[in-house]
Design a protein around this motif. Structure first.
Motif, PDB file in Angstrom:
ATOM      1  N   ALA A 187       0.828  -1.207   0.000  1.00 48.96           N
ATOM      2  CA  ALA A 187       0.000   0.000   0.000  1.00 48.96           C
ATOM      3  C   ALA A 187       0.863   1.258   0.000  1.00 48.96           C
ATOM      4  O   ALA A 187       0.564   2.226  -0.719  1.00 48.96           O
ATOM      5  N   ARG A 188       1.943   1.246   0.783  1.00 50.23           N
ATOM      6  CA  ARG A 188       2.831   2.409   0.806  1.00 50.23           C
ATOM      7  C   ARG A 188       3.534   2.593  -0.526  1.00 50.23           C
ATOM      8  O   ARG A 188       3.768   3.729  -0.972  1.00 50.23           O
ATOM      9  N   SER A 189       3.882   1.496  -1.204  1.00 51.74           N
ATOM     10  CA  SER A 189       4.551   1.600  -2.502  1.00 51.74           C
ATOM     11  C   SER A 189       3.645   2.187  -3.572  1.00 51.74           C
ATOM     12  O   SER A 189       4.120   2.730  -4.574  1.00 51.74           O
ATOM     13  N   LEU A 190       2.326   2.090  -3.366  1.00 53.84           N
ATOM     14  CA  LEU A 190       1.371   2.666  -4.309  1.00 53.84           C
ATOM     15  C   LEU A 190       1.091   4.141  -4.025  1.00 53.84           C
ATOM     16  O   LEU A 190       0.279   4.765  -4.714  1.00 53.84           O
ATOM     17  N   GLY A 191       1.746   4.681  -3.012  1.00 55.32           N
ATOM     18  CA  GLY A 191       1.597   6.094  -2.704  1.00 55.32           C
ATOM     19  C   GLY A 191       0.649   6.405  -1.573  1.00 55.32           C
ATOM     20  O   GLY A 191       0.391   7.581  -1.294  1.00 55.32           O
ATOM     21  N   LEU A 192       0.099   5.393  -0.893  1.00 59.07           N
ATOM     22  CA  LEU A 192      -0.810   5.634   0.225  1.00 59.07           C
ATOM     23  C   LEU A 192      -0.012   6.013   1.466  1.00 59.07           C
ATOM     24  O   LEU A 192       1.084   5.489   1.702  1.00 59.07           O
ATOM     25  N   SER A 193      -0.562   6.906   2.244  1.00 58.86           N
ATOM     26  CA  SER A 193       0.065   7.247   3.517  1.00 58.86           C
ATOM     27  C   SER A 193      -0.180   6.132   4.531  1.00 58.86           C
ATOM     28  O   SER A 193      -0.945   5.187   4.269  1.00 58.86           O
ATOM     29  N   SER A 194       0.441   6.251   5.687  1.00 56.02           N
ATOM     30  CA  SER A 194       0.261   5.220   6.722  1.00 56.02           C
ATOM     31  C   SER A 194      -1.204   5.137   7.154  1.00 56.02           C
ATOM     32  O   SER A 194      -1.747   4.044   7.330  1.00 56.02           O
ATOM     33  N   GLY A 195      -1.834   6.302   7.304  1.00 56.81           N
ATOM     34  CA  GLY A 195      -3.242   6.298   7.677  1.00 56.81           C
ATOM     35  C   GLY A 195      -4.132   5.713   6.607  1.00 56.81           C
ATOM     36  O   GLY A 195      -5.069   4.963   6.900  1.00 56.81           O
TER      37      GLY A 195
END
Length: 288
Positions: A187-195
């Motif tokens: 998810a982070r690699s797709l540009g999503l923040s931690s939240g």
């Protein structure tokens, strides 16, 4: 003209024999189970009704007259239990999820939040519910705080929320920790923040996995709503207690107990159905 494959299929004699054998075994197992159940039930019934004190016990605990007398009051009090279940259940799910998320926050800056959440769950999981109810219902009014209610229903509901939020928080936290770290990394690699990763990737999978234990906690909450009667709230249990105190017959307690059982069984069967369904989906690869 082409024939459908199902029309062309003719089961072999061995398959027909195998299916016949399976049906015969199923009928035999069902007959044995039914017979053994009847035998055990009859033995228990005869053992109870032939006991020396059965006549007195029947009059004291299983009186049809007192059951008819208590049933309307018990059902009226049950409405309070149902309202507590709905309101407290919703609050428990929300607070439990927030506490679980607080315990799983990463980074040294969130250490105080994690510590407070862990202390909360440890304290209220270790504190007996009955003591929590007594402290909240009788202790809060003793403080004489301005604007704070003294209603035993509200205070009892608050005590239930405090205790069950700790249990539900651990259920949610267990679900969150079962999600593989690669899901968060993807998810982070797709540009999503931690939240965003927590909201859109981690929590949906975690909540879906812990639905059965959450339903079990709600079943327990449904039963424990009867404990608010210790503060004077007239629920199903206290309504039965009032009649018992006047007539010294314990049949109303039995009526109240059977009413709670009648509510609990459908919820328990629904929990079993959800658990079996999720197990089948997981076995077939339908659940991530």
């Amino acid at each position: 003209m082409t024939l459908d494959k199902q029309e062309l299929y003719v089961p072999s004699a061995r398959r027909i024999e195998r299916e016949r054998y399976r049906r015969a075994r199923t009928r035999r197992a069902t007959a044995i189970a039914a017979t053994s159940t009847l035998v055990v039930g009859a033995a228990l019934f005869l053992g109870v009704v032939n006991s020396p004190g059965w006549q007195r016990t029947r009059e004291t605990f299983f009186s049809a007259e007192y059951a008819r007398k208590a049933f309307p009051d018990v059902m009226q009090g049950l409405w309070l239990n149902l309202r507590l279940l709905v309101v407290c259940g919703a609050l428990v799910l929300v607070f439990g999820l927030l506490i679980a998320v607080a315990r799983t926050l990463r980074g040294p800056v969130f250490f105080p939040v994690r510590a407070l959440a862990a202390a909360y769950t440890d304290f209220f999981r270790g504190l007996p519910l009955i003591i929590n109810l007594l402290v909240v219902i009788f202790g809060v009014p003793a403080l004489r705080l301005s604007g704070v209610t003294t209603d035993p229903v509200i205070l009892g509901g608050a005590a239930l929320v405090l205790t069950y939020s700790a249990y539900v928080a651990e259920v949610f936290r267990a679900g969150i920790e079962t999600v593989h770290p690669s899901q968060r990394a993807a998810a982070r690699s797709l540009g999503l923040s931690s939240g965003q990763a927590l909201r859109y990737v981690i929590l949906p999978q975690a909540v879906r996995r812990v639905v059965p234990p959450l339903l079990n906690d709600l079943v327990s909450l449904q039963k424990d709503t009867g404990l608010v009667s210790i503060g004077g709230a007239i629920d199903a249990v206290y309504a039965a207690q009032i009649i018992v105190g006047k007539d010294f017959n314990f049949t109303p307690y039995v009526v109240a107990g059977l009413v709670f059982v009648a509510l609990t069984i459908p919820m328990t069967r629904f929990t079993d159905w959800v658990t079996a369904r999720m197990d089948r989906e997981r076995a077939q690869g339908g659940t991530v």
